[in-house]
Design a protein around this motif. Structure first.
Motif, mmCIF file in Angstrom:
data_model
loop_
_atom_site.group_PDB
_atom_site.id
_atom_site.type_symbol
_atom_site.label_atom_id
_atom_site.label_comp_id
_atom_site.label_asym_id
_atom_site.label_seq_id
_atom_site.Cartn_x
_atom_site.Cartn_y
_atom_site.Cartn_z
ATOM 1 N N GLY A 27 1.050 -0.841 0.203
ATOM 2 C CA GLY A 27 -0.209 0.275 0.161
ATOM 3 C C GLY A 27 0.791 0.943 0.223
ATOM 4 N N ALA A 28 2.171 1.347 -0.245
ATOM 5 C CA ALA A 28 2.630 2.041 0.276
ATOM 6 C C ALA A 28 3.399 3.345 -1.452
ATOM 7 C CB ALA A 28 4.360 2.229 0.651
ATOM 8 N N PHE A 29 2.932 2.581 -2.224
ATOM 9 C CA PHE A 29 2.773 3.134 -3.326
ATOM 10 C C PHE A 29 2.320 3.928 -4.445
ATOM 11 C CE2 PHE A 29 6.755 1.402 -2.954
ATOM 12 C CZ PHE A 29 6.924 0.042 -2.342
ATOM 13 N N THR A 87 1.120 4.433 6.234
ATOM 14 C CA THR A 87 -0.627 4.557 6.678
ATOM 15 C C THR A 87 -0.885 5.517 5.178
ATOM 16 O OG1 THR A 87 -0.629 3.983 8.027
ATOM 17 C CG2 THR A 87 -2.111 5.289 7.569
ATOM 18 N N ASP A 88 -1.862 5.010 4.550
ATOM 19 C CA ASP A 88 -2.582 5.555 2.683
ATOM 20 C C ASP A 88 -2.280 7.262 3.613
ATOM 21 O OD1 ASP A 88 -3.423 5.727 -0.239
ATOM 22 O OD2 ASP A 88 -4.617 6.603 1.912
ATOM 23 N N LEU A 114 0.052 14.843 9.969
ATOM 24 C CA LEU A 114 -1.574 14.714 9.072
ATOM 25 C C LEU A 114 -2.460 13.760 10.058
ATOM 26 C CD1 LEU A 114 1.066 13.230 6.453
ATOM 27 C CD2 LEU A 114 0.496 15.079 6.359
ATOM 28 N N ALA A 115 -2.302 13.043 10.832
ATOM 29 C CA ALA A 115 -3.901 12.239 11.436
ATOM 30 C C ALA A 115 -4.476 13.776 12.686
ATOM 31 C CB ALA A 115 -3.748 11.492 12.510
ATOM 32 N N MET A 116 -3.557 14.082 13.564
ATOM 33 C CA MET A 116 -3.685 15.218 13.851
ATOM 34 C C MET A 116 -4.434 16.418 13.322
ATOM 35 S SD MET A 116 -1.374 17.419 17.190
ATOM 36 C CE MET A 116 -2.606 18.455 18.317
ATOM 37 N N PHE A 117 -3.893 17.265 11.739
ATOM 38 C CA PHE A 117 -4.685 18.100 11.483
ATOM 39 C C PHE A 117 -6.390 18.000 11.288
ATOM 40 C CE2 PHE A 117 -0.242 18.777 9.667
ATOM 41 C CZ PHE A 117 0.194 19.894 10.254
ATOM 42 N N TRP A 135 3.551 15.862 -2.585
ATOM 43 C CA TRP A 135 4.731 14.965 -2.176
ATOM 44 C C TRP A 135 4.469 13.742 -2.767
ATOM 45 C CZ3 TRP A 135 9.140 15.481 -0.065
ATOM 46 C CH2 TRP A 135 9.461 16.995 0.084
ATOM 47 N N GLU A 136 5.149 12.812 -3.384
ATOM 48 C CA GLU A 136 4.930 11.748 -3.800
ATOM 49 C C GLU A 136 5.928 9.894 -3.479
ATOM 50 O OE1 GLU A 136 5.548 10.072 -8.421
ATOM 51 O OE2 GLU A 136 4.626 11.992 -8.560
ATOM 52 N N ASN A 137 5.347 9.179 -2.891
ATOM 53 C CA ASN A 137 6.105 8.012 -3.208
ATOM 54 C C ASN A 137 6.890 7.617 -4.232
ATOM 55 O OD1 ASN A 137 5.581 7.454 -0.055
ATOM 56 N ND2 ASN A 137 3.498 6.244 -0.841
#
Length: 403
Positions: A8-10, A377-378, A218-221, A119-121
């Motif tokens: 799932g990282a890509f 995590t996505d 990124l979750a706190m926002f 950004w991208e992986n």
């Protein structure tokens, strides 16, 4: 040599749930920088931006880059091997970069950006990891265009990113933004408060004690944004509770690209109790103010972090908390709202351990939770996690007896 595959990282890892990194535009790629850390073969590397970090680098005549990554102290107390650098080339081309770690080894999947906003992986075909002397090292290939290319362990979320995010929240009529204090190097640490100003019940949110832990940010926002939303639930929540949030506790470590510490060489989440550092002393002040006020009580502490997977580190249900069994009820409700996602929990407690979770429980007897998000995590899922966990938290706290 082996290629690492991360499930799932890509997919594109665009930071749609965070403001842009607010990094100054870079010059055209053909203008190699005067402040390069290393240069050769028509290629240059620099780290002259917030969070830019590497120990040293060299470039051979063919333009192949060798980068050494070393923690701010040895041995590192936690393997969070951060890197962030910018690749300049005289002409668009492929550039091979070898990442050699003096400790720990390769952990973070490389992210790339031309503007430090989107950004991208890096695609899996361009990342190879090999084991040398028992430690993973990485070789990556990046393609430059007409502009320099950022390469980073995670999206860059620097202090200016938080400033932009807080600027976007300031118009909310219930939100107060103020200076909590300053870091060891004099950077501002801000606090926001919202909800019922005269509320007895206080909820404390903490973020970014550890510099590389971007997925927690990124979750706190979206978590905070959901608490500030115009939903009926959020309005009822704010009518009863006051929220105190410190989104960025370790700005020095973030700007300097540290793996774990602040500039005092201390892991801030091992300093709750001793409170030896300027940053944790600010948190002690917040908690002492609540404790000293007979008209206030702490009801919950959430501390946002990152690790290799999504997990909540909690106080065991066997230990009494006030509100009673809040954590179990919250996470059960959250699981109901996320039926296609497994909520993982690790419940343990060590009395006197100088971390935020243990200190809050030992001192106040409240539910205290370390909210961990996986490094890879996505990013779309992280936004959903932030929103849905906030909804479940509000529902669960509102169902508890008032103090």
């Amino acid at each position: 040599m082996r290629t690492v595959f991360l499930a799932g990282a890509f997919a594109l890892a665009v930071s749609s749930c965070a403001p842009s990194a607010q990094i100054e535009p870079t010059p055209p790629a053909s203008a190699l920088p005067d402040n390069a850390r290393c240069a050769g073969g028509g290629v240059a590397i620099d780290t002259d931006f917030p969070a830019g970090s590497l120990a040293n680098c060299s470039i051979d005549q063919a333009g192949n880059v060798a980068i050494i990554l070393t923690p701010e102290d040895t041995p590192p107390i936690n393997c969070s091997p951060w890197y962030a650098f910018r690749v300049h080339t005289a002409q668009p081309r492929d550039v091979k970069v070898k990442l050699t770690y003096t400790a720990c080894g390769h952990r973070y999947w490389p992210k790339i950006s031309v503007d430090a906003k989107q950004w991208e992986n890096l695609p899996q075909a361009f990342v190879e990891v090999s084991e040398i002397a028992g430690r993973d090292q990485a070789e990556i290939t990046v393609t430059t265009g007409t502009r320099p290319l950022f390469v980073s362990a995670q999206e860059i979320i620097a202090p200016a990113t938080y400033d932009a995010w807080l600027d976007g929240l300031e118009d909310h009529p219930e939100l107060e933004r103020s200076l909590l204090g300053k870091s060891a190097q004099g950077r501002e640490i801000e606090v926001i408060r919202f909800g019922n100003k005269s509320a007895r019940e206080q909820v404390l949110l903490v973020g970014r004690q550890h510099p590389p832990e971007v997925s927690g940010a990124l979750a706190m926002f979206p978590f905070v944004e959901e608490l500030l939303s115009e939903s009926d639930l959020a309005k009822r929540f704010r009518a009863r509770f006051q929220v105190i949030a410190v989104p960025l506790l370790n700005p020095d470590g973030v700007v300097l690209g540290y793996w774990r510490h602040n500039t005092g060489g201390v892991d801030l989440n091992r300093d709750w109790g001793p409170f030896t550092q300027p940053e944790t002393q600010l948190m002690k002040g917040v908690l002492d103010t609540i404790a000293a006020n007979p008209d206030q009580s702490l009801r919950l502490l959430l501390d946002f972090h990152s690790t290799q997977r999504d997990i909540f580190y909690t106080i065991p249900d066997e230990l009494p908390t006030d509100p009673e069994l809040f954590t179990a009820k919250w996470l059960d409700r959250y699981q109901e709202m996320m039926p296609d996602y497994e909520v993982e929990r690790d419940a343990r407690h060590e009395v006197g351990r100088p971390i935020s979770k243990a200190y809050a429980y030992d001192t106040f007897g409240v539910p205290a939770i370390t909210f961990e998000l996986g490094d890879e995590t996505d990013r779309g899922l992280i936004k959903r996690i932030g929103k849905q966990s906030a909804i479940a938290m509000m529902e669960t706290l509102l169902a508890t007896p008032e103090r």
